[in-house]
Enzyme design. Sequence first.
Site, PDB file in Angstrom:
ATOM      1  N   ASP B  51      29.142   4.886  80.541  1.00 24.08           N
ATOM      2  CA  ASP B  51      30.064   4.378  79.521  1.00 24.08           C
ATOM      3  C   ASP B  51      30.226   2.872  79.628  1.00 24.08           C
ATOM      4  O   ASP B  51      29.926   2.266  80.652  1.00 24.08           O
ATOM      5  CB  ASP B  51      31.446   5.018  79.724  1.00 24.08           C
ATOM      6  CG  ASP B  51      31.509   6.419  79.166  1.00 24.08           C
ATOM      7  OD1 ASP B  51      30.661   6.766  78.333  1.00 24.08           O
ATOM      8  OD2 ASP B  51      32.411   7.172  79.583  1.00 24.08           O
ATOM      9  N   TYR B 109      28.951   9.717  92.505  1.00 24.17           N
ATOM     10  CA  TYR B 109      29.810   8.681  91.918  1.00 24.17           C
ATOM     11  C   TYR B 109      30.927   8.334  92.891  1.00 24.17           C
ATOM     12  O   TYR B 109      31.330   9.157  93.719  1.00 24.17           O
ATOM     13  CB  TYR B 109      30.454   9.177  90.622  1.00 24.17           C
ATOM     14  CG  TYR B 109      29.557   9.166  89.409  1.00 24.17           C
ATOM     15  CD1 TYR B 109      29.510   8.063  88.567  1.00 24.17           C
ATOM     16  CD2 TYR B 109      28.774  10.277  89.088  1.00 24.17           C
ATOM     17  CE1 TYR B 109      28.699   8.056  87.435  1.00 24.17           C
ATOM     18  CE2 TYR B 109      27.963  10.278  87.957  1.00 24.17           C
ATOM     19  CZ  TYR B 109      27.938   9.156  87.136  1.00 24.17           C
ATOM     20  OH  TYR B 109      27.138   9.154  86.026  1.00 24.17           O
TER      21      TYR B 109
END
Lengths: 248, 248
Positions: B51, B109
């Site tokens: 994103d 992540y």
Amino acid sequence: MRYLLTMRFCGGKYHGWQVQQNAVTVQQTVQDALERVFGRRPDLTGCSRTDSGVHANMFCAHFDMDTDIPAERIPAALNAHLPEDIAVYGCRIVRPDFHARYSASGKGYVYKILSSPYRDPFLTGRAYHIKQHLDIEAMSAAAACFAGRHDFAAFCSAGSSVESTVREVFGAAVEQHGELIEFSVHADGFLYNMVRIMAGTLIDIGCMRLRPDSVGDIIASCERNRAGFTAPPHGLYLNRVYYDDNSF
Amino acid sequence: MRYLLTMRFCGGKYHGWQVQQNAVTVQQTVQDALERVFGRRPDLTGCSRTDSGVHANMFCAHFDMDTDIPAERIPAALNAHLPEDIAVYGCRIVRPDFHARYSASGKGYVYKILSSPYRDPFLTGRAYHIKQHLDIEAMSAAAACFAGRHDFAAFCSAGSSVESTVREVFGAAVEQHGELIEFSVHADGFLYNMVRIMAGTLIDIGCMRLRPDSVGDIIASCERNRAGFTAPPHGLYLNRVYYDDNSF
């Protein structure tokens, strides 16, 4: 009342601490915020004159003010008027004769070096990037030679007007965290560009441009041209300012 | 020949990975550099569609090219044409059927949270700053409940068109380093906004807006509105992409 501020700043956009004509400095930026909060613009005396581009994890400065705002509320009040690259995180009332610079009993600096074939986007402007491999053991052994009370004239840039170039280094060390190498040094005081010349000398040793055992000879020579280059400002962080408890 | 690039980028100035009209993305910026180096503009296929504002410590992408430049020279050649917030640090020749996205066997992540009354100038845009104190033990216990093979529909933003919302989380943990809190999670794949919703849920638990033992119930509900808020993108880092050795 005299107040002591502690702050942190990312110095990349500033021409150092001290107010200058035609250049934005940390001092005037914090004074602007003080004026916004208190309606008056006090003098603000810093613990050191950091160079253009140098960072601080801890920087101290004092000012005098009559105010009803409790000291513990002042950091948040100032931060609301400061840019994102400066943050005040402490404020306390100190003795009227306390001085951010002259009351300091010592300071600690860290110099960060990225030793990698490739740059790191997260360390741009925050560590000095060199592509060479560095001999960390040689740098560590050399750093240890800074410790003690010495005349550091060889590690002082021209243009300084200090009376004495003798300083006591409490400790100096080189640590490696992956590709990031950190040189830390604590002393009762520092000469102009002293940490950056120390860092440049250690890098020269790490790259074998200087002999691993040369630090003692360089110190003894008192000659600036015997030491290494002046490492650039963006790797340097004022990391700690020490005050004796009774100075507050 | 098919080449696999590994890179790192600070995503603050980019509208994510994937090429968009009227917005600068990491993909097109790297394609620009490829065109400069090779004189042709190859397709560049990334390992994920990050994103807007999300960072990467490791991001992988493949492209096809006929060239005499040795693979090990390609990172430095590309970096010379890339902005400072993107760095390529690896390039290797891979099988013609290798795919940066579909060959990945998993990803890791990290979500960074600054829990402090004051901002940190060095973490601006690089960690999510909250002023509240967080209950780290409660967050750690809750993070552990993500582990395993579950339907993570409750942790998927609307607008996703995946066939299955079942994923296997290999591990999830919360670590504290002073005021910096890091939530790390490894899985065989991630749904749209999955890590940011997990992070928001853990923050809600750390602030006692959600019960410490609620993660199991939220997963079982498969309802997005039972989970916490979507934490902002600037705390998120793609940290690792896993490929099986035989995929290369």
